[in-house]
Design a protein around this motif. Structure first.
Motif, short mmCIF file in Angstrom:
data_model
loop_
_atom_site.label_atom_id
_atom_site.label_comp_id
_atom_site.label_asym_id
_atom_site.label_seq_id
_atom_site.Cartn_x
_atom_site.Cartn_y
_atom_site.Cartn_z
N HIS A 111 36.42 -115.91 -40.63
CA HIS A 111 35.07 -115.40 -40.81
C HIS A 111 34.60 -114.69 -39.55
CE1 HIS A 111 30.81 -115.23 -41.80
NE2 HIS A 111 30.53 -115.96 -40.73
N LEU A 112 34.74 -115.33 -38.41
CA LEU A 112 34.30 -114.74 -37.15
C LEU A 112 35.17 -113.55 -36.75
CD1 LEU A 112 33.42 -117.94 -35.08
CD2 LEU A 112 31.86 -116.42 -36.31
N SER A 113 36.45 -113.60 -37.05
CA SER A 113 37.35 -112.49 -36.72
C SER A 113 36.96 -111.23 -37.48
CB SER A 113 38.80 -112.86 -37.05
OG SER A 113 39.25 -113.91 -36.21
N ALA A 114 36.58 -111.38 -38.76
CA ALA A 114 36.15 -110.23 -39.54
C ALA A 114 34.88 -109.61 -38.94
CB ALA A 114 35.91 -110.64 -40.99
N LEU A 115 33.96 -110.45 -38.52
CA LEU A 115 32.74 -109.95 -37.87
C LEU A 115 33.07 -109.25 -36.56
CD1 LEU A 115 30.29 -112.95 -38.43
CD2 LEU A 115 30.27 -110.74 -39.61
N ALA A 116 33.99 -109.83 -35.80
CA ALA A 116 34.37 -109.23 -34.52
C ALA A 116 34.99 -107.85 -34.72
CB ALA A 116 35.34 -110.17 -33.78
N ARG A 117 35.91 -107.73 -35.67
CA ARG A 117 36.56 -106.44 -35.92
C ARG A 117 35.55 -105.37 -36.33
NH1 ARG A 117 40.43 -109.66 -38.42
NH2 ARG A 117 39.56 -109.21 -40.49
N SER A 118 34.62 -105.72 -37.20
CA SER A 118 33.66 -104.73 -37.70
C SER A 118 32.63 -104.32 -36.65
CB SER A 118 32.94 -105.28 -38.94
OG SER A 118 32.18 -106.42 -38.61
N ASN A 119 32.53 -105.10 -35.57
CA ASN A 119 31.56 -104.79 -34.53
C ASN A 119 32.21 -104.41 -33.20
OD1 ASN A 119 28.47 -105.58 -35.27
ND2 ASN A 119 29.91 -106.76 -36.51
N GLY A 120 33.53 -104.21 -33.21
CA GLY A 120 34.22 -103.80 -31.99
C GLY A 120 34.17 -104.85 -30.90
N ILE A 121 34.26 -106.12 -31.29
CA ILE A 121 34.19 -107.24 -30.34
C ILE A 121 35.59 -107.80 -30.14
CG2 ILE A 121 33.26 -109.56 -29.96
CD1 ILE A 121 30.90 -108.70 -31.81
N ALA A 122 35.93 -108.11 -28.90
CA ALA A 122 37.27 -108.62 -28.57
C ALA A 122 37.55 -109.93 -29.31
CB ALA A 122 37.38 -108.84 -27.06
N ARG A 123 38.79 -110.09 -29.77
CA ARG A 123 39.19 -111.27 -30.54
C ARG A 123 39.02 -112.57 -29.75
NH1 ARG A 123 40.26 -115.38 -32.23
NH2 ARG A 123 41.55 -116.05 -33.98
N ARG A 124 39.13 -112.50 -28.44
CA ARG A 124 39.00 -113.71 -27.64
C ARG A 124 37.62 -114.35 -27.78
NH1 ARG A 124 35.98 -112.14 -23.40
NH2 ARG A 124 36.08 -109.92 -22.78
N ARG A 125 36.62 -113.53 -28.13
CA ARG A 125 35.26 -114.08 -28.29
C ARG A 125 35.19 -115.08 -29.44
NH1 ARG A 125 31.42 -115.35 -25.57
NH2 ARG A 125 29.74 -114.75 -27.00
N VAL A 126 36.05 -114.93 -30.44
CA VAL A 126 36.07 -115.88 -31.55
C VAL A 126 36.37 -117.27 -31.04
CG1 VAL A 126 37.27 -116.53 -33.68
CG2 VAL A 126 36.66 -114.13 -33.27
N ASP A 127 37.42 -117.39 -30.24
CA ASP A 127 37.79 -118.70 -29.69
C ASP A 127 36.70 -119.22 -28.75
OD1 ASP A 127 40.21 -118.62 -31.07
OD2 ASP A 127 41.22 -117.59 -29.43
N GLU A 128 36.10 -118.31 -27.98
CA GLU A 128 35.07 -118.73 -27.02
C GLU A 128 33.87 -119.33 -27.73
OE1 GLU A 128 35.97 -115.44 -23.48
OE2 GLU A 128 34.16 -115.28 -24.72
N VAL A 129 33.37 -118.64 -28.76
CA VAL A 129 32.15 -119.14 -29.41
C VAL A 129 32.43 -120.38 -30.25
CG1 VAL A 129 30.94 -116.93 -29.34
CG2 VAL A 129 32.35 -117.51 -31.34
N LEU A 130 33.64 -120.49 -30.82
CA LEU A 130 33.98 -121.71 -31.55
C LEU A 130 34.00 -122.91 -30.61
CD1 LEU A 130 36.75 -120.44 -34.00
CD2 LEU A 130 34.52 -121.39 -34.64
N ARG A 131 34.54 -122.72 -29.41
CA ARG A 131 34.49 -123.80 -28.42
C ARG A 131 33.05 -124.11 -28.04
NH1 ARG A 131 38.87 -121.08 -26.05
NH2 ARG A 131 37.49 -120.19 -24.46
N GLU A 132 32.26 -123.07 -27.88
CA GLU A 132 30.88 -123.25 -27.42
C GLU A 132 30.04 -124.06 -28.40
OE1 GLU A 132 27.23 -120.58 -25.62
OE2 GLU A 132 29.08 -119.62 -26.25
N VAL A 133 30.26 -123.87 -29.69
CA VAL A 133 29.46 -124.59 -30.68
C VAL A 133 30.12 -125.87 -31.16
CG1 VAL A 133 28.43 -122.41 -31.45
CG2 VAL A 133 30.40 -123.36 -32.71
N GLY A 134 31.27 -126.22 -30.58
CA GLY A 134 31.92 -127.47 -30.93
C GLY A 134 32.78 -127.43 -32.17
N LEU A 135 33.22 -126.23 -32.58
CA LEU A 135 34.03 -126.11 -33.79
C LEU A 135 35.47 -125.68 -33.53
CD1 LEU A 135 31.58 -124.40 -36.33
CD2 LEU A 135 32.25 -126.81 -36.23
N ALA A 136 35.93 -125.79 -32.30
CA ALA A 136 37.31 -125.36 -31.99
C ALA A 136 38.32 -126.12 -32.84
CB ALA A 136 37.60 -125.55 -30.50
N GLY A 137 38.07 -127.40 -33.06
CA GLY A 137 38.99 -128.21 -33.84
C GLY A 137 38.95 -127.92 -35.32
N ALA A 138 37.93 -127.20 -35.77
CA ALA A 138 37.80 -126.87 -37.19
C ALA A 138 38.04 -125.39 -37.46
CB ALA A 138 36.40 -127.25 -37.67
#
Length: 321
Positions: A111-138
């Motif tokens: 879900h986040l990767s699709a948003l990142a691609r459509s907005n020209g955002i680096a893929r690494r941000r997906v992992d960063e924000v998932l860690r930030e909100v506590g969802l890295a394990g999910a």
């Protein structure tokens, strides 16, 4: 353990938060006016709460700011521009409007990767924000199996994805456990401290009292107040006096005879309205009643809100049977 600190300190394009400006904004749906001549400004560096009774027009206003609906008249801009005219919008404004508005068959990462691609955002941000909100394990779990609290965290991750200077959240703590509420509270304060514009809609007065610095309050689509939390609470006219005494029953009889309204709050505690603290002290002294505490209490945010929006409530419950 849920994260408590921001993983990044800066805004993506190196600027601080930008101003949201709503000017004479009106939205009609047929014969119904959802927003009526609304004008206010949301500035960076603060958590600004957005309050109003159910049906006041809060969600409609947020959708108008984000360009999801077109105003009948008036305007809503971010940094002087209509948001729908901005390419790669997540770099400018992040928003959580409905935690359920996600494809349940996708994983959180997809879900986040699709948003990142459509907005020209680096893929690494997906992992960063998932860690930030506590969802890295999910990250690889399908969203359809998420609890409401997990969906709220995913929605916040999506809002943070473009590291935007402006963030809008509609009822962001619904479904969160107490630890999650504390985390969100800290996150919003940190985002504001970074110089971002943080606009949070909520019906929970206690949460706004603990989180917001400024308030925008509307009723029936019209502006009621745009001021600090302290200023708004001070507009409530209900003053009460807290009294502690070992002779609570005797004092209650004296004060009631003077026309005061008295509510017991415990074995030695009374809450009094209709008499000043000075007058209560005089009466207690005259009747030789010992006082252990005598303190005036002004209206809480919730009391001020209920009083000042009373004429704007669309649905009123009847008297209990």
């Amino acid at each position: 353990m849920w994260p408590t600190a921001r993983c990044r300190a800066g805004v993506a394009d190196g600027t601080v938060g930008r101003v949201i400006e709503v000017n004479e904004l009106t939205k009609r749906y047929g014969g119904t006016t959802a927003v009526n001549g609304l004008t206010f400004t949301v500035s960076p560096g603060h958590v600004t709460g957005f309050l109003g009774p159910n049906g006041a027009g809060k969600s409609t206003t947020l959708r108008l700011i984000l360009g999801l609906n077109k105003p009948t008249t008036g305007s809503a801009t971010v940094d002087g521009r209509v948001f729908r005219d901005r390419p790669r919008g997540l770099r400018h404004v992040g928003a959580l409007l409905d935690a359920h508005d996600v494809h349940g068959g996708r994983t959180a990462a997809a879900h986040l990767s699709a948003l990142a691609r459509s907005n020209g955002i680096a893929r690494r941000r997906v992992d960063e924000v998932l860690r930030e909100v506590g969802l890295a394990g999910a990250a690889r779990r399908r969203i359809g199996g998420f609890s409401l609290g997990m969906k709220q965290r995913l929605g916040i991750a999506a809002a943070l994805l473009g590291d935007p200077p402006v963030l809008l959240f509609d009822e962001p703590i619904n479904g969160l456990d107490p630890e999650g509420v504390l985390w969100v509270r800290g996150l919003f304060r940190q985002l504001a401290a970074e110089g971002r514009t943080v606009f949070v809609s909520s019906h929970l007065m206690s949460e706004m009292e603990n989180t917001a610095d400024q308030l925008i309050v509307i009723g029936r689509g019209e502006l009621i107040a745009a001021e600090s939390v302290a200023e708004f609470a001070a507009r409530g006219t209900r003053l009460s006096v807290t009294v502690r005494t070992p002779d609570a029953a005797a004092l209650m009889a004296v004060l009631t005879a003077e026309g005061a309204s008295v509510e017991p709050g415990g074995e030695e505690s009374l809450t009094v309205t209709g008499l000043s603290a000075a007058r209560i002290g005089e009466l207690a002294s005259h009747h030789r009643i010992v006082l252990h505490e005598l303190a005036t209490r002004s209206s809480s945010l919730e009391e001020a809100f209920m009083e000042l929006t009373a004429d704007s409530v669309e649905y009123l419950a009847g008297e209990p049977r």
